[in-house]
Structure formats: C-alpha cells, structure tokens
Design a protein around this motif. Structure first.
Motif, short mmCIF file in Angstrom:
data_model
loop_
_atom_site.label_atom_id
_atom_site.label_comp_id
_atom_site.label_asym_id
_atom_site.label_seq_id
_atom_site.Cartn_x
_atom_site.Cartn_y
_atom_site.Cartn_z
N VAL A 114 0.85 -1.20 0.00
CA VAL A 114 0.00 0.00 0.00
C VAL A 114 0.89 1.25 0.00
N TYR A 115 1.97 1.20 0.77
CA TYR A 115 2.90 2.33 0.81
C TYR A 115 3.54 2.54 -0.56
N LEU A 116 3.91 1.44 -1.23
CA LEU A 116 4.49 1.55 -2.57
C LEU A 116 3.50 2.18 -3.55
N GLU A 117 2.22 1.86 -3.36
CA GLU A 117 1.20 2.46 -4.22
C GLU A 117 1.11 3.97 -3.97
N GLU A 118 1.22 4.38 -2.70
CA GLU A 118 1.22 5.81 -2.39
C GLU A 118 2.45 6.51 -2.97
N ILE A 119 3.60 5.83 -2.90
CA ILE A 119 4.82 6.38 -3.49
C ILE A 119 4.65 6.51 -5.01
N SER A 120 4.07 5.49 -5.65
CA SER A 120 3.85 5.54 -7.11
C SER A 120 2.96 6.72 -7.48
N SER A 121 1.91 6.93 -6.69
CA SER A 121 1.00 8.05 -6.94
C SER A 121 1.71 9.38 -6.75
N THR A 122 2.55 9.47 -5.71
CA THR A 122 3.31 10.70 -5.45
C THR A 122 4.27 10.98 -6.61
N LEU A 123 4.92 9.93 -7.13
CA LEU A 123 5.83 10.09 -8.27
C LEU A 123 5.07 10.52 -9.53
N SER A 124 3.91 9.92 -9.75
CA SER A 124 3.11 10.27 -10.93
C SER A 124 2.68 11.74 -10.87
N GLY A 125 2.26 12.17 -9.67
CA GLY A 125 1.89 13.58 -9.49
C GLY A 125 3.06 14.51 -9.75
N ALA A 126 4.26 14.10 -9.30
CA ALA A 126 5.46 14.92 -9.56
C ALA A 126 5.71 15.04 -11.05
N CYS A 127 5.54 13.94 -11.79
CA CYS A 127 5.74 13.97 -13.25
C CYS A 127 4.76 14.94 -13.92
N TYR A 128 3.51 14.94 -13.42
CA TYR A 128 2.53 15.88 -13.98
C TYR A 128 3.01 17.32 -13.76
N LYS A 129 3.51 17.61 -12.56
CA LYS A 129 3.97 18.97 -12.25
C LYS A 129 5.16 19.36 -13.12
N PHE A 130 6.06 18.37 -13.41
CA PHE A 130 7.22 18.68 -14.25
C PHE A 130 6.79 18.99 -15.69
N ALA A 131 5.66 18.42 -16.10
CA ALA A 131 5.18 18.62 -17.47
C ALA A 131 4.50 19.98 -17.66
N LYS A 132 4.17 20.65 -16.55
CA LYS A 132 3.53 21.97 -16.64
C LYS A 132 4.55 23.02 -17.07
N PRO A 133 4.10 24.14 -17.64
CA PRO A 133 5.05 25.22 -17.96
C PRO A 133 5.80 25.67 -16.71
N GLU A 134 7.08 25.92 -16.86
CA GLU A 134 7.90 26.30 -15.70
C GLU A 134 7.62 27.75 -15.31
N VAL A 135 7.36 27.94 -14.02
CA VAL A 135 7.08 29.28 -13.49
C VAL A 135 8.11 29.56 -12.39
N THR A 136 8.78 30.70 -12.46
CA THR A 136 9.76 31.01 -11.42
C THR A 136 9.06 31.46 -10.14
N VAL A 160 7.25 11.66 3.14
CA VAL A 160 7.82 11.24 1.86
C VAL A 160 6.70 10.82 0.90
N ALA A 161 5.76 10.03 1.39
CA ALA A 161 4.59 9.65 0.57
C ALA A 161 3.47 10.63 0.86
N ASN A 162 3.53 11.79 0.21
CA ASN A 162 2.62 12.86 0.63
C ASN A 162 1.54 13.19 -0.41
N ASN A 163 1.50 12.44 -1.51
CA ASN A 163 0.44 12.65 -2.50
C ASN A 163 -0.13 11.31 -2.93
N GLY A 164 -0.49 10.47 -1.95
CA GLY A 164 -0.97 9.13 -2.26
C GLY A 164 -2.30 9.13 -2.99
N ARG A 165 -3.30 9.78 -2.41
CA ARG A 165 -4.62 9.94 -3.03
C ARG A 165 -5.15 8.62 -3.60
N LEU A 166 -5.03 7.54 -2.80
CA LEU A 166 -5.44 6.23 -3.29
C LEU A 166 -6.96 6.19 -3.42
#
Length: 595
Positions: A114-136, A160-166
């Motif tokens: 379950v923790y690994l699933e939360e980590i996967s979700s947190t990583l996926s969310g980070a990828c979405y944020k990286f794909a957004k236009p960069e704002v300083t 560390v697993a702060n965007n699980g949203r399972l």
C-alpha cells in the motif's frame, strides 16, 4: 482526451527526475528521523560531506553529498546520489529503495504494497507537475492567490509519501488534484431531515444562507426537482458532495438511502470551484468572496481516509465562534493582526445502519458531510494579496524559493522581513499556548499569509474545529466546545511548537534561505529567539508559565511523522489518543537555546 494522452506526463525523463528527488527526500527525512544512519565516507582530501546508506542486506549502497544543518536537517544534493550493488551502478528508483530498506524502515508485509502504491502516486503527481510550464518563484509571488495555491509542487515537507490519493484514477487525478487547476462543479444532494442535521454559527439561518451560497435560481431549480418527485423541499437539507464521492461511494454505499428517498440527487451547482492543497476543500472561483466548501472524500492520503464526520460537524460552527471571540477579546492576539476564517456552517448525514455497525472513528461514518468556511478575500485591504504559507518553502526549477523572492520584492534586509513574518505567524502561537493552553495545527497548508509589497502583514489560521486543542484539563469551556479539550502529558505540551513549527516548518525555511544565500542559519534562529524573548518580556504576567514551559530549553524530543505513516498508513494516529500515538526517538538540539 485519448487514453494515451492521460499518461503523457509519465515520460522516462520526468520519471527519472521524480524518482531522484523522492529518494533525495527519503534519505534526508529518514536520516532526520533516525530510520537510516548515513555513514560518513572519507575521501583523499579528507571528509567532504559524502555519506552512504546501505540496504538491509548490506549489498546495495546509496552514496550522496549532504550539508547537515540545525535540527539535524539533512540537505541532500539530489544530483550527487548514486546507487550501486556489487560494484555496478544502478538507476535511482524509489520503489526499489523502499523494498531494499524495508526492515530498516519498519515496513510490514501488509503495509509495504500500500505504501508503494502511495509512493507511485506521489511520483506520478510529480511527473505531472514537471510537465507543466515552468514558473519562477519571482513570477509566482506576483500571481494571484489561487495561482500560488495550484503552483505548489512538493506537498507536506516532512512526509515522503505525501500525495498518495489512493482511490483516484488518472482521469480523476486530472479532474480533481489541486495542481491540475481544473474547475470543479459540486454535486448537490437533498438529504431528509430525519437523517441529516445543519448547524451554523451565530446569526446564520439555513434558508437564507443556502440562497446566498447557491443563488436563488439554483435553489429554486433544486426545489423543483424535489416537487416533481412529490417531495416537500422543507423536509430536506442540501449537502454539497465531491463528484468523486458521488460516483464512487454514495451511489453504492448509500444505495439504500437513495432507494428510500432519504437522499435525492439534484445535479451540479452553477459555481466553479478549485481544489485546494488539502484536496477536499474547494475555493469558489466564480465568486471568490463566497465560502470555501470542505467535502467528505473517502480517498486514502497521508495516513488517513479523508472523510468528514457528521457527528463532528455538529459542534464545528460553535467551536469557531468561540475561538473568534477569544481572539477578538485578547489584546496581544489582536495586536498581531491574527484572524481565523471561520467554519460558519456544517451539514452532516447519518447512515443509521453503518452507525450501528461501527465505532465513532470508522471511515463509514465520514462519507457524507460538508462545511462552509469563510473566504479570506473580502478582508483584504488596498494593495494586499494572499498566499498559502506552504508557498514560502516552494522552490522553483532554478532553485529559488518563494520566501527568497518575497524578501527580494520587499527590499528589506532578510532578518527584518523574517521578523515581520514571525510576529504575524509565530507570536500568536506562543501567546495562545502560554495564555490559554491552546494549540493549533499551524502547518503551511493551514495558514494563509496576507502580503503587501512582499512583506507579511498578518496571518490567517484555518481548519479550526478539527485541528485545535486546549491542553488544560481544568479549562472551563462551553458545553458545545468541550470536545477540543485534550489530556496531554506535561513534557509533551511544548512539542506543539517545537515539532509543528520548528521541526516541521522553520527547519525547511531556515535551510532553504541559507542554501540560497539569502539569510544565514544562525541569523534565522537568532531572529526567532529575539521574537520569542520580545514576546515574553512584553507579557511578564505569564513569567511562571515561561519558566514551566521553557522555549530556550537545550533540547526537545524528536517526534517522527514518517514513522507513524510507515507503521500504519491507513490510520496514522489513534484519534482517541493523539499524543499517545507520537513516535518519539531521541532528542534534537533546540536551535534557539544558544541565544
């Protein structure tokens, strides 16, 4: 959107970056919580802040460079991290990291997947944020309140697993996650008064309140739906529902209530809302002066199912009114400019069969409730703007923080800027503790800062009824407010400031400003000490309390948040005994003790 477009953000480049940053955070926070013990590596030139953490079997090694700062804060250089096994270099992968250190981290066979699933979700969310236009960060501080809110990339700085949203699928993530900034229309249900209750603060009456929030035309439209079914609108209360909750929970779990006519779906409201950092709270984008709406959301995120208890909702407005009066009546709190945005009204639905089958902490009792919280927008004065306090420690793609950008915009010496912020945010916390035994949960997402020309003018606390506590067992409280009284051991009381403020927020703010070259760490903590001392000297009547609870004590207990989540990521804290659940491991040197 095509099936493939929904996962377009999951590119190899974004994934590699997200994993490296998450492993960086894991190394830093697990070293801080003493779950990992980095060994310092000697180099030919002597010791250069190079460290290694080894897997449970000792065969995999994570090596990295780090600066160690006050409060045993590990500032790990993400680019320096290498992972080797049997001499061969391997990619830095977060899921592998947790499997390799499973025993060190105390992850049970039941919790790990379950923790690994939360980590996967947190990583996926980070990828979405990286794909957004960069704002300083400099651009962000010139943006509006909601642009800052949806521009955050990190989430809680400690977890560390702060965007699980399972519970969210990718299409629901794109529709409802705060960082996607997708406008949301709430689903409205009519709930029969035999099962539902509405409570409100002083001076609020149900019918007029609902008309103000929804608009007369929408209320009339909803009433017409009920009349068409031969039902009397006077027998029902309106409840706003998160669309995810309607599709995934209410339609199935509350099927009996829908079939009996105790719940009637009225359709969507007209106003558009934006999800806030807490996911289940919505800001009214169509009418920013109207209330926030906080909804029940049966999604697992950061150690809890994010429901809302119907029973808890009943006392919510009264608790908020009580606190607002206390602040108004206290000259010290008034002088800091502190305000709260009150939770003015609440509505909850009781499913009698689930209540008969469960205890009061069960997620089944937290599926259908909502509250309305004031908007901070109408209280703004000329030239003022708003920002979530969490934004101070946001760092952009150039390594620049929002706090640093605000200091620059203000034109003030950094220590002077910091002092204004501390007087607005930190002094009220000190006074609430010493004068009333009253504590908040004042993390970055629960505090809104009012800014003018980059300078903090005052603080607005929120999330009141679920998060405040009075730690004096003998405090005289009105009957409807008594639930906020908690029994906390004497030696743990001051952790409400040492842990929640120093360790969970100032630790990151101080380290970030130092790394950016904006303000030296010593200068940061000296300023905190000076503001603390100034408050104490201005309130000599509380001198006995200052001696009893010493802000300048040489050390304090280290309270570990990740340990709670690693132990049980479904129910991090026993809600019946919050202080009993604390994971205390050794001590931290108090950074203000030397001043």
């Amino acid at each position: 959107m095509s099936l493939a477009d929904a996962v377009a953000h999951l590119s190899p480049e974004h994934w590699a970056k997200a994993n490296r940053l998450l492993v960086r955070k894991a190394l830093a926070e697990f070293a801080h919580e003493r779950l990992a013990t980095p060994e310092e590596l000697a180099t030919a030139e002597g010791k250069e802040g190079r460290y290694a953490v080894r897997s449970d079997d000792g065969l995999t090694s994570y090596r990295f460079t780090a600066v160690r700062r006050a409060l045993d804060h590990w500032q790990v250089d993400a680019d320096s991290i290498t992972r080797t096994r049997d001499g061969a270099e391997l990619p830095v992968e977060a899921l592998d990291f947790f499997v390799e250190l499973k025993s060190s981290l105390g992850l049970s066979d039941e919790i790990l997947p379950v923790y690994l699933e939360e980590i996967s979700s947190t990583l996926s969310g980070a990828c979405y944020k990286f794909a957004k236009p960069e704002v300083t960060s400099a651009e962000l501080v010139r943006s509006g309140f909601q642009a800052i809110e949806t521009g955050m990339t990190e989430g809680h700085p400690c977890f560390v697993a702060n965007n699980g949203r399972l519970g969210f699928g990718i299409h629901e993530y794109l529709a409802y996650a705060p960082e996607t900034a997708s406008p949301v229309r709430l689903v409205w249900l009519a709930a029969h008064r035999s099962r539902a209750s509405f409570t409100a603060g002083a001076g609020i009456e149900y019918a007029s309140f609902v008309r103000e929030e929804l608009g007369a035309a929408t209320v009339d439209r909803f009433d017409a739906v009920l009349r068409e079914r031969g039902l009397d609108p006077a027998d029902y209360l309106l409840i706003p529902v998160h669309p995810w909750q309607w599709w995934n929970k209410i339609t199935v779990t509350f099927a009996s209530e829908i079939a009996r006519g105790n719940l009637v779906c009225l359709g969507e409201g007209d106003d558009e809302y934006l999800a806030q950092q807490s996911i289940r709270t919505f800001f009214n984008r169509t009418h920013p002066e109207k209330h926030y709406v906080k909804t029940a959301l049966s999604v697992l995120n950061m150690g809890f199912m994010r429901g809302l208890s119907a029973a808890y909702m009943e006392a919510t407005p009264a608790i908020n009114d009580w606190l607002a009066r206390l602040i108004d009546d206290d000259p010290v709190l008034r002088s800091t400019g502190l305000s709260i945005i009150r939770e003015r009204a609440a509505v909850g639905y009781r499913h009698l069969e689930y209540e008969a089958a469960t205890d009061r902490y069960s997620p089944y009792r937290k599926m259908l409730a909502a509250l309305w919280r004031e908007s901070p927008v109408p209280a703004l004065r000329e030239g003022e703007s708003l920002a979530t306090m969490a934004s101070l420690i946001h760092v952009d793609h150039e390594g620049r923080s929002v706090a640093g950008a605000l200091v620059e915009r203000s034109g003030l010496p950094p220590a002077q800027w910091l002092r204004a912020y501390l007087q607005a945010y930190y002094t009220p916390l000190l006074h609430s503790f010493y004068a009333y035994d009253l504590v908040f949960m004042p993390h970055g997402e629960n505090t809104i800062l009012v800014l003018k020309d980059g300078v903090v003018q005052r603080a607005v606390y929120k999330d009141i009824a679920e998060e405040i506590a009075v730690m004096d067992p003998d405090a005289v409280l009105p009957p409807e407010v008594r639930r906020i009284r908690v029994d906390v051991p004497e030696d743990k009381k001051l952790l409400s400031i040492f842990t929640d403020v120093f360790d969970c927020f100032f630790r990151f703010l101080a380290a970030g400003l130092a790394a950016e070259g904006v303000l030296e760490e010593d200068e940061f903590w000296r300023t905190v000490a000076e503001v603390t001392r100034a408050y104490q000297e201005a309130n000599p009547r509380l001198a006995d309390r200052f001696r009893q609870y010493d802000m300048f004590a040489p050390e304090f207990a280290l309270s570990c948040l990740n340990r709670l989540q690693l132990r049980d990521n479904r129910q991090m804290v026993d809600l019946a005994d919050p202080s009993g659940a604390l994971q205390l491991v050794g001590t931290l040197r108090n950074p203000v003790a030397g001043f």
